[in-house]
Design an enzyme around this catalytic site. Structure first.
Site, PDB file in Angstrom:
ATOM      1  N   TYR A 148       0.934  -1.149  -0.049  1.00  0.00           N
ATOM      2  CA  TYR A 148      -0.050  -0.162  -0.005  1.00  0.00           C
ATOM      3  C   TYR A 148       0.743   1.300   0.063  1.00  0.00           C
ATOM      4  CZ  TYR A 148      -3.760   3.456   1.650  1.00  0.00           C
ATOM      5  OH  TYR A 148      -4.370   4.521   1.725  1.00  0.00           O
ATOM      6  N   ASP A 243       9.291   2.879  -0.652  1.00  0.00           N
ATOM      7  CA  ASP A 243       8.267   3.753   0.407  1.00  0.00           C
ATOM      8  C   ASP A 243       8.446   3.301   1.940  1.00  0.00           C
ATOM      9  OD1 ASP A 243       6.208   4.609   1.659  1.00  0.00           O
ATOM     10  OD2 ASP A 243       4.685   3.450   0.402  1.00  0.00           O
ATOM     11  N   LYS A 271       4.556   9.431   8.696  1.00  0.00           N
ATOM     12  CA  LYS A 271       4.268   8.881  10.021  1.00  0.00           C
ATOM     13  C   LYS A 271       5.232   9.276  11.151  1.00  0.00           C
ATOM     14  CE  LYS A 271       1.566   4.934   8.052  1.00  0.00           C
ATOM     15  NZ  LYS A 271       0.511   4.538   8.435  1.00  0.00           N
TER      16      LYS A 271
HETATM   17  N1  PMP Z   1       2.833   4.317   2.301  1.00  0.00           N
HETATM   18  C1  PMP Z   1       2.856   3.362   3.021  1.00  0.00           C
HETATM   19  C2  PMP Z   1       3.729   2.313   3.261  1.00  0.00           C
HETATM   20  C3  PMP Z   1       1.857   3.333   4.129  1.00  0.00           C
HETATM   21  O1  PMP Z   1       1.840   2.544   5.145  1.00  0.00           O
HETATM   22  C4  PMP Z   1       0.962   4.368   4.284  1.00  0.00           C
HETATM   23  C5  PMP Z   1      -0.151   4.593   5.101  1.00  0.00           C
HETATM   24  N2  PMP Z   1      -0.339   3.567   5.914  1.00  0.00           N
HETATM   25  C6  PMP Z   1       1.041   5.392   3.098  1.00  0.00           C
HETATM   26  C7  PMP Z   1       2.003   5.215   2.226  1.00  0.00           C
HETATM   27  C8  PMP Z   1       0.059   6.434   2.952  1.00  0.00           C
HETATM   28  O2  PMP Z   1       0.249   7.480   3.971  1.00  0.00           O
HETATM   29  P1  PMP Z   1      -0.960   8.140   4.474  1.00  0.00           P
HETATM   30  O3  PMP Z   1      -1.799   7.518   5.081  1.00  0.00           O
HETATM   31  O4  PMP Z   1      -0.303   9.262   5.642  1.00  0.00           O
HETATM   32  O5  PMP Z   1      -1.478   9.187   3.335  1.00  0.00           O
END
Ligand code: PMP
Length: 430
Positions: A148, A243, A271
């Site tokens: 994701y 990511d 995060k």
């Molecule tokens: N990349 C990863 C690996 C994530 O786990 C997440 C959200 N859990 C995101 C991108 C998206 O981040 P956000 O919810 O802050 O938009």
């Protein structure tokens, strides 16, 4: 002995929310649909604990989906936020702290020679993809099933996390033309990537990957997988995007890339770097980043980007994290998972506990879980039963099988003992 727990106030607040918020929530997995029952409404958090509106206290392993590695309401972060708020909420003009924060990130993650601050992980990955397309002049991207990367159109194809939880890994509303440019491979299957890259490299701008996957539950990269991705992408003029929205500062002070010894072209962070405030970043090779506006032709902007309060929280969080003992945190998680595995074996339950650093997932399957397909063999009903039993015993785990659980530097030995006691009851056969 089973505690009697009242969740009356949460129930009332949920019914009110349902009337004006879609599904009563502002992000789908919060609704507890995958595990049953109504979501808890949280009044406050402190350290490793959250307290709901009915005054029930829980040891929190969700930690705002991994953001709060320091724990809730960490004093120096709270102080930084309130001081910054007193100086003004937002200027839409540069501030010195943005440079200091960017310096801290580039020092901790040296492959990020330059960075751009944004407001969410979604924005970071979406913008990194646009930049990769603008830089290479190619349109297609490769992602992995069950990974994701936020909810931008290009990346909501065979997505993990909430998209997997709700059975919409290919969201409605994503134009066919857009999803056609997203090629999906299986995590840990380098042959599937190699085949695609060899035949389509002239069209592929980037490969984006969670270096340790956390959105189909925790899944580690097989030895050599990331190195092979680096080699392939390098050979064929494709950018490699890590990511690290979850991984960044989760395993060590900096990116998990330093532990694997792999240098991606672009990295996304989120995060943890915001200490709980909405901030994220993407960055990488200077020659690529300089294609961004105002220097280059790839446009990306934000009214609240580099927001002074979020930056102040991020700076305070990084300062605190620099002094923390990651080895001790990872050891605590190792020990927790070891005891859990022993208990599962004792009850002869076909389960698999995947752990990476201080994050873990319990899968209710006897299979080795190394990709989305194997993650899906986990018994969803068994996970839901386990989740509810833990919740009733004051332990707040991730409300979906396709998520990670996290430890923080605020978790204590007492939390550890309480969790193990609850776990041993939760996995006992009825
Ligand atoms: N990349 C990863 C690996 C994530 O786990 C997440 C959200 N859990 C995101 C991108 C998206 O981040 P956000 O919810 O802050 O938009």
């Amino acid at each position: 002995m089973k505690r009697r727990i009242s969740r009356k106030i949460s129930g009332r607040l949920y019914s009110q929310a349902l009337k004006v918020l879609v599904g009563g929530v502002n992000s789908p997995v919060r609704a507890f649909k995958a595990v049953g029952g109504d979501p808890l409404f949280i009044e406050k958090g402190s350290g490793s604990h959250i307290v709901d509106e009915d005054r029930n206290s829980y040891v929190d392993y969700c930690l705002s989906w991994g953001a709060l590695i320091l724990g809730h309401a960490y004093p120096s972060v709270v102080r930084a936020v309130s001081q910054a708020a007193g100086r003004g909420m937002s200027f839409g003009a540069p501030t010195e702290n943005e440079t200091l924060f960017a310096q801290a990130l580039t020092r901790a993650v040296p492959s990020m020679e330059k960075v751009r601050l944004v407001n969410s992980g979604t924005e970071a990955t979406m913008s990194a993809i646009r930049l990769a397309r603008g830089f290479t002049g190619k349109d297609k991207i490769v992602k992995f099933e069950g990974c994701y990367h936020g909810h931008s159109d290009s990346l909501l194809v065979k997505a993990g996390s909430g998209a997997a939880t709700f059975g919409v890994p290919d969201s409605h509303g994503v134009p066919r033309g857009v999803s056609r440019d997203t090629i999906v491979c299986a995590y840990n299957d380098i042959d599937s990537v190699s085949r695609i890259v060899r035949s389509k490299h002239k069209e592929i701008a980037a490969v984006i990957v969670e270096p340790v996957a956390a959105n189909m539950g925790v899944i580690l990269p097989d030895p050599g997988f990331l190195a092979a991705l680096r080699e392939l992408t390098h050979k064929y003029g494709i950018l490699l995007i890590f990511d690290e929205v979850i991984c960044g500062f989760r395993f060590t002070f900096g990116g998990v890339q330093s532990l694997f010894g792999i240098t991606p072209d672009l990295t996304c962070l989120g995060k943890i770097i915001g200490g709980g405030m909405p901030i994220a970043a993407y960055g990488g090779r200077r020659d690529i980043m300089d294609h961004l506006s105002p220097l280059g032709g790839v446009y990306q902007a934000g009214t609240l980007s580099g927001n002074p309060i979020a930056v102040a929280a991020g700076l305070a969080a990084l300062k605190a994290l620099k002094l923390k003992n990651y080895i001790a945190l990872n050891t605590m998680a190792t020990e927790l998972c070891r005891v859990m595995e022993d208990l599962l074996k004792r009850h002869k339950l076909p389960c698999t506990v995947n752990r990476a650093g201080s994050m873990f997932t319990v899968f209710f399957t006897g299979k080795r879980v190394s990709d989305y397909r194997s993650a899906k063999t986990s018994d969803a009903r068994a996970y839901a039963r386990y989740f509810r039993s833990m919740l009733d015993q004051g332990i707040y785990m991730a409300p979906s099988q396709f998520e990670a659980n996290f430890l923080s530097f605020s978790h204590t030995d007492l939390d550890f003992k309480k969790t193990i006691m609850a776990f041993s009851r939760a996995v006992k056969r009825p």
